[in-house]
Structures are given as structure tokens and as C-alpha cells.
Design an enzyme around this catalytic site. Structure first.
Site, short mmCIF file in Angstrom:
data_model
loop_
_atom_site.label_atom_id
_atom_site.label_comp_id
_atom_site.label_asym_id
_atom_site.label_seq_id
_atom_site.Cartn_x
_atom_site.Cartn_y
_atom_site.Cartn_z
N CYS A 1 0.83 -1.21 0.00
CA CYS A 1 0.00 0.00 0.00
C CYS A 1 0.87 1.26 0.00
O CYS A 1 0.51 2.28 -0.58
CB CYS A 1 -0.93 0.02 1.22
SG CYS A 1 -2.03 -1.40 1.30
N ARG B 1 -7.55 -5.39 -2.15
CA ARG B 1 -6.96 -4.39 -3.05
C ARG B 1 -7.76 -4.41 -4.36
O ARG B 1 -7.87 -5.44 -5.00
CB ARG B 1 -5.49 -4.71 -3.32
CG ARG B 1 -4.75 -3.59 -4.04
CD ARG B 1 -3.27 -3.86 -4.20
NE ARG B 1 -2.64 -4.33 -2.99
CZ ARG B 1 -2.28 -3.56 -1.96
NH1 ARG B 1 -2.53 -2.27 -1.99
NH2 ARG B 1 -1.69 -4.09 -0.91
#
Length: 154
Positions: free
Chosen positions: A48, A117
Site C-alpha cells: 500500500c 486491493r
């Protein structure tokens, strides 16, 4: 995670608090901006911390294409602010504390208490025009240039 597809469907609307101090409502962009929703598992995690700065760094390209980028996960606004400051992330990071929005988009991983995600491109009419959900949270295959190419097709 649910394997539902929202492609061609109206994007589920939501209102969430943001790292910028405002409350963000998805439908407020309708009629004037495309929206790139970037769901990601956790602030300060390795993948991330590559992904969101990359999207943030291309903010001008997205703006030129008529789009705003919004990051979404279950971390608090306070965590978002600290992470954004440390990594120079300028896009709004939205706090979906109870994963309700992630569930609406089929990307909540309830057993782990995180967001999967995924990237959703929502056009100015509020319709999902592109979606990609990564098979694993450690995968990061949809880079900003992929989404910018999709935007150019709208």
C-alpha cells in the site's frame, strides 16, 4: 470476498470521513468528475505504501483526464493523516471503519477485518466502467497508467 461485478452498474453511493478533514460523498462528483476508487488493505503496509503514493503522484494526470482519486480502507482518519504526511500522499483517504463501503463493492475481507486491493473507475454519470479486484492483497497489478488508459477510452 464476494466475486460480484459492478461493471455497467450504478456505483453504490456512500459518505465517508476523509484525511483532508472533509466528509466525501461519492454522488457529489456526479456530472462533473470521473472517480477512481482505490481500495487497499492497510495504511503503512509495504504494498500500500507503494500503491497510494504512486496514484497520488499521478494526480495531475488524473485531473487532466477529468478524474479524482480516492483511497478507501478501514483505517481511521487519524491513521490516514499520519500515513499521508509520512508518504506525501495528497489524494483523500477515506475511513471505512466498519467495512460497509468495501462490502457494497464486494471487496471486504471480513475474516481479516481488512479491505481487499481493488480499483473501480466510475464515470461522470456514476456508472462503474472498469473494475479490477486483485486475487491477493499482496498483488498490485493495476498501476495508475492502466486506469489512465481506461479513462482515455471514456
Amino acid at each position: 470476498m464476494d466475486a460480484m461485478s459492478l461493471l455497467g452498474q450504478p456505483a453504490p453511493d456512500f459518505t465517508l470521513p476523509s484525511s483532508t478533514g472533509e466528509t466525501v460523498t461519492l454522488s457529489s462528483y456526479r456530472g462533473h468528475s470521473h472517480v477512481v476508487l482505490v481500495f487497499y488493505p492497510l495504511d503503512f503496509s509495504p504494498v500500500c505504501s507503494m500503491q497510494l503514493p504512486e496514484y497520488s503522484g499521478r494526480q495531475d494526470d488524473f485531473a487532466e483526464a477529468g478524474a479524482v482519486v480516492l483511497g478507501v480502507n478501514r483505517d481511521s482518519v487519524y491513521t490516514h493523516k499520519a500515513w499521508a504526511a509520512e508518504y506525501g500522499i495528497e489524494v483523500p483517504l477515506l475511513a471505512d471503519l466498519n467495512l460497509n463501503v468495501a462490502r457494497q463493492y464486494g471487496v471486504a475481507i471480513d475474516e481479516r477485518g481488512v479491505t481487499g486491493r481493488a480499483v473501480f473507475l466510475i464515470d461522470k454519470a456514476g456508472v462503474v466502467r472498469f473494475e479490477h479486484v486483485e486475487a491477493k492483497t499482496s498483488d498490485y497489478t493495476v498501476r495508475p497508467e492502466v486506469v489512465l488508459a481506461k479513462l482515455a477510452e471514456l
